[in-house]
Design a protein around this motif. Sequence first.
Motif, PDB file in Angstrom:
ATOM      1  N   GLU A 102      43.056-117.176 117.591  1.00 17.55           N
ATOM      2  CA  GLU A 102      43.284-116.075 118.540  1.00 17.55           C
ATOM      3  C   GLU A 102      43.610-114.791 117.786  1.00 17.55           C
ATOM      4  O   GLU A 102      43.121-113.711 118.130  1.00 17.55           O
ATOM      5  CB  GLU A 102      44.431-116.414 119.510  1.00 17.55           C
ATOM      6  CG  GLU A 102      44.145-117.583 120.433  1.00 17.55           C
ATOM      7  CD  GLU A 102      44.475-118.952 119.813  1.00 17.55           C
ATOM      8  OE1 GLU A 102      44.927-119.030 118.637  1.00 17.55           O
ATOM      9  OE2 GLU A 102      44.244-119.956 120.516  1.00 17.55           O
TER      10      GLU A 102
ATOM     11  N   PHE B  68      40.372-113.416 116.279  1.00 16.17           N
ATOM     12  CA  PHE B  68      39.542-112.719 117.260  1.00 16.17           C
ATOM     13  C   PHE B  68      40.123-111.347 117.599  1.00 16.17           C
ATOM     14  O   PHE B  68      39.392-110.362 117.677  1.00 16.17           O
ATOM     15  CB  PHE B  68      39.362-113.565 118.523  1.00 16.17           C
ATOM     16  CG  PHE B  68      38.190-114.496 118.448  1.00 16.17           C
ATOM     17  CD1 PHE B  68      37.025-114.228 119.141  1.00 16.17           C
ATOM     18  CD2 PHE B  68      38.247-115.643 117.652  1.00 16.17           C
ATOM     19  CE1 PHE B  68      35.942-115.076 119.061  1.00 16.17           C
ATOM     20  CE2 PHE B  68      37.171-116.496 117.562  1.00 16.17           C
ATOM     21  CZ  PHE B  68      36.010-116.220 118.266  1.00 16.17           C
ATOM     22  N   ASP B  69      41.419-111.280 117.788  1.00 19.00           N
ATOM     23  CA  ASP B  69      42.065-110.004 118.088  1.00 19.00           C
ATOM     24  C   ASP B  69      41.882-109.028 116.934  1.00 19.00           C
ATOM     25  O   ASP B  69      41.515-107.869 117.134  1.00 19.00           O
ATOM     26  CB  ASP B  69      43.549-110.217 118.382  1.00 19.00           C
ATOM     27  CG  ASP B  69      44.255-108.919 118.731  1.00 19.00           C
ATOM     28  OD1 ASP B  69      43.853-108.274 119.732  1.00 19.00           O
ATOM     29  OD2 ASP B  69      45.194-108.537 117.992  1.00 19.00           O
TER      30      ASP B  69
ATOM     31  N   LYS C  63      38.012-107.949 116.583  1.00 19.93           N
ATOM     32  CA  LYS C  63      37.527-107.076 117.658  1.00 19.93           C
ATOM     33  C   LYS C  63      38.175-105.695 117.633  1.00 19.93           C
ATOM     34  O   LYS C  63      37.611-104.734 118.169  1.00 19.93           O
ATOM     35  CB  LYS C  63      37.787-107.732 119.016  1.00 19.93           C
ATOM     36  CG  LYS C  63      36.881-108.912 119.297  1.00 19.93           C
ATOM     37  CD  LYS C  63      37.177-109.490 120.675  1.00 19.93           C
ATOM     38  CE  LYS C  63      36.253-110.638 120.985  1.00 19.93           C
ATOM     39  NZ  LYS C  63      36.478-111.191 122.326  1.00 19.93           N
TER      40      LYS C  63
ATOM     41  N   MET D 147      33.508-114.908 110.065  1.00 12.77           N
ATOM     42  CA  MET D 147      33.958-114.775 111.455  1.00 12.77           C
ATOM     43  C   MET D 147      34.403-113.346 111.742  1.00 12.77           C
ATOM     44  O   MET D 147      34.095-112.801 112.812  1.00 12.77           O
ATOM     45  CB  MET D 147      35.078-115.771 111.755  1.00 12.77           C
ATOM     46  CG  MET D 147      34.612-117.207 111.863  1.00 12.77           C
ATOM     47  SD  MET D 147      33.357-117.445 113.149  1.00 12.77           S
ATOM     48  CE  MET D 147      34.281-116.961 114.612  1.00 12.77           C
TER      49      MET D 147
ATOM     50  N   LEU E 101      32.652-110.358 114.422  1.00  8.43           N
ATOM     51  CA  LEU E 101      33.408-109.700 115.483  1.00  8.43           C
ATOM     52  C   LEU E 101      33.561-108.196 115.301  1.00  8.43           C
ATOM     53  O   LEU E 101      33.818-107.485 116.266  1.00  8.43           O
ATOM     54  CB  LEU E 101      34.815-110.320 115.570  1.00  8.43           C
ATOM     55  CG  LEU E 101      34.869-111.784 115.957  1.00  8.43           C
ATOM     56  CD1 LEU E 101      36.239-112.370 115.626  1.00  8.43           C
ATOM     57  CD2 LEU E 101      34.544-111.956 117.434  1.00  8.43           C
TER      58      LEU E 101
END
Length: 163
Positions: free
Chosen positions: A43, A46-47, A50, A73, A77
């Motif tokens: 998580e 991803f934060d 992004k 990864m 993103l």
Amino acid sequence: MSKVAVIMGSTSDLPVMQDAIEILKGFDIEVDVDIVSAHRTPEKLFDFGKNAHKNGYSVIIAGAGGAAHLPGMVASLSPLPVIGVPVKSSNSIDGWDSILSILQMPGGVPVATVALNGGKNAGILAAQIIGASDKCVLDKIELYKQGLKEKVIKGAEEVRGTK
């Protein structure tokens, strides 16, 4: 002023990534350092990925060992350039797993990859990317490279003097 994020999968990667941090600080580039594990804190990954460009970063340096999914990864993103540093970790297969995990990215998701444990070159490459649009950083890179040249010339003179 440009800012670089230096992230890594675990604290065990810090000795390698410290070289990137020191190089960037030497070029007076702001550096933020964090642990972002692709496997243990997805998580957070991803934060970070992004929002990195919204948080003022120009370049991301991501170091990881073993399966080394972190750089790829993050690159999937973020619209920012990502430099991957393969780290030879305790669970590594002589570092090849890390190298190939970072180097063999699919088309459309590039990760600039430096040598195994190549934190120093990752820092220099990040500075060069920033230097393409920042004259102050570019001037510092030119001085740095001149210093490398002078060191080689001095070494050659010392070697020749030992004959």
